[in-house]
Motif scaffolding. Structure first.
Motif, short mmCIF file in Angstrom:
data_model
loop_
_atom_site.label_atom_id
_atom_site.label_comp_id
_atom_site.label_asym_id
_atom_site.label_seq_id
_atom_site.Cartn_x
_atom_site.Cartn_y
_atom_site.Cartn_z
N SER A 4 0.82 -1.21 0.00
CA SER A 4 0.00 0.00 0.00
C SER A 4 0.86 1.26 0.00
O SER A 4 1.96 1.29 0.57
N ASP A 6 -0.32 3.91 1.43
CA ASP A 6 -0.87 4.67 2.54
C ASP A 6 0.21 5.14 3.51
O ASP A 6 0.98 4.34 4.04
N GLY A 7 0.28 6.45 3.69
CA GLY A 7 1.24 7.05 4.61
C GLY A 7 2.62 7.29 4.03
O GLY A 7 3.50 7.80 4.73
N TYR A 29 0.88 10.40 0.14
CA TYR A 29 -0.13 9.49 -0.38
C TYR A 29 -0.96 8.85 0.73
O TYR A 29 -0.47 8.58 1.82
N ARG A 30 -2.21 8.55 0.37
CA ARG A 30 -3.11 7.74 1.19
C ARG A 30 -3.72 6.69 0.28
O ARG A 30 -3.86 6.93 -0.93
N GLU A 31 -4.08 5.56 0.82
CA GLU A 31 -4.70 4.50 0.03
C GLU A 31 -5.61 3.68 0.91
O GLU A 31 -5.25 3.35 2.05
N GLN A 32 -6.79 3.34 0.38
CA GLN A 32 -7.71 2.48 1.10
C GLN A 32 -8.67 1.82 0.10
O GLN A 32 -9.31 2.52 -0.70
N TRP A 37 -5.32 8.79 -2.95
CA TRP A 37 -5.38 10.24 -2.96
C TRP A 37 -4.11 10.77 -2.35
O TRP A 37 -3.40 10.07 -1.63
N ALA A 38 -3.79 12.01 -2.69
CA ALA A 38 -2.57 12.61 -2.16
C ALA A 38 -2.72 14.13 -2.17
O ALA A 38 -3.43 14.70 -2.99
#
Length: 116
Positions: A4, A6-7, A29-32, A37-38
């Protein structure tokens, strides 16, 4: 599939022709659940945001940004995620402006936190 985003923080490897981001720009960055999204800023970019999806190691997103000249711009990007020999992640990007002429390729690489 690679891990991921994310973070994670990424920075461009340079400035592409027709592009506005450069090595001074930082992407958080973020991811889920297949969504990415960033937020990004630095260099000529005052505020930037991207939002899109991830399928395997391919990201597809749209971006919008405000530069230091007070101009807004937007575009579309498809990126491929890979792992560098030192273990960091890299995104190879193919993008095009939607708000003005221009397109190109670029890359961003993971920025590791300071040790200590």
């Amino acid at each position: 599939m690679l891990p991921s985003l994310d973070g994670l923080v990424f920075s461009p490897t340079g400035r592409a022709e027709h592009g506005e981001v450069d090595a001074a720009t930082s992407f958080a960055y973020r991811e889920q659940d297949g969504r990415v999204w960033a937020s990004y800023q630095g260099g000529d970019i005052v505020h930037g945001h991207l939002v899109g999806t991830r399928a395997g190691d391919t990201l597809e997103f749209r971006y919008v940004q405000l530069n230091r000249a007070g101009e807004t711009s937007s575009g579309h990007c498809v990126s491929t995620l890979s792992r560098l020999t030192d273990g960091r992640l890299r995104l190879d990007e193919s993008w095009r402006w939607e708000s003005r002429p221009g397109a190109g390729t670029s890359a961003v690489e993971e920025v590791l936190p300071p040790v200590g």
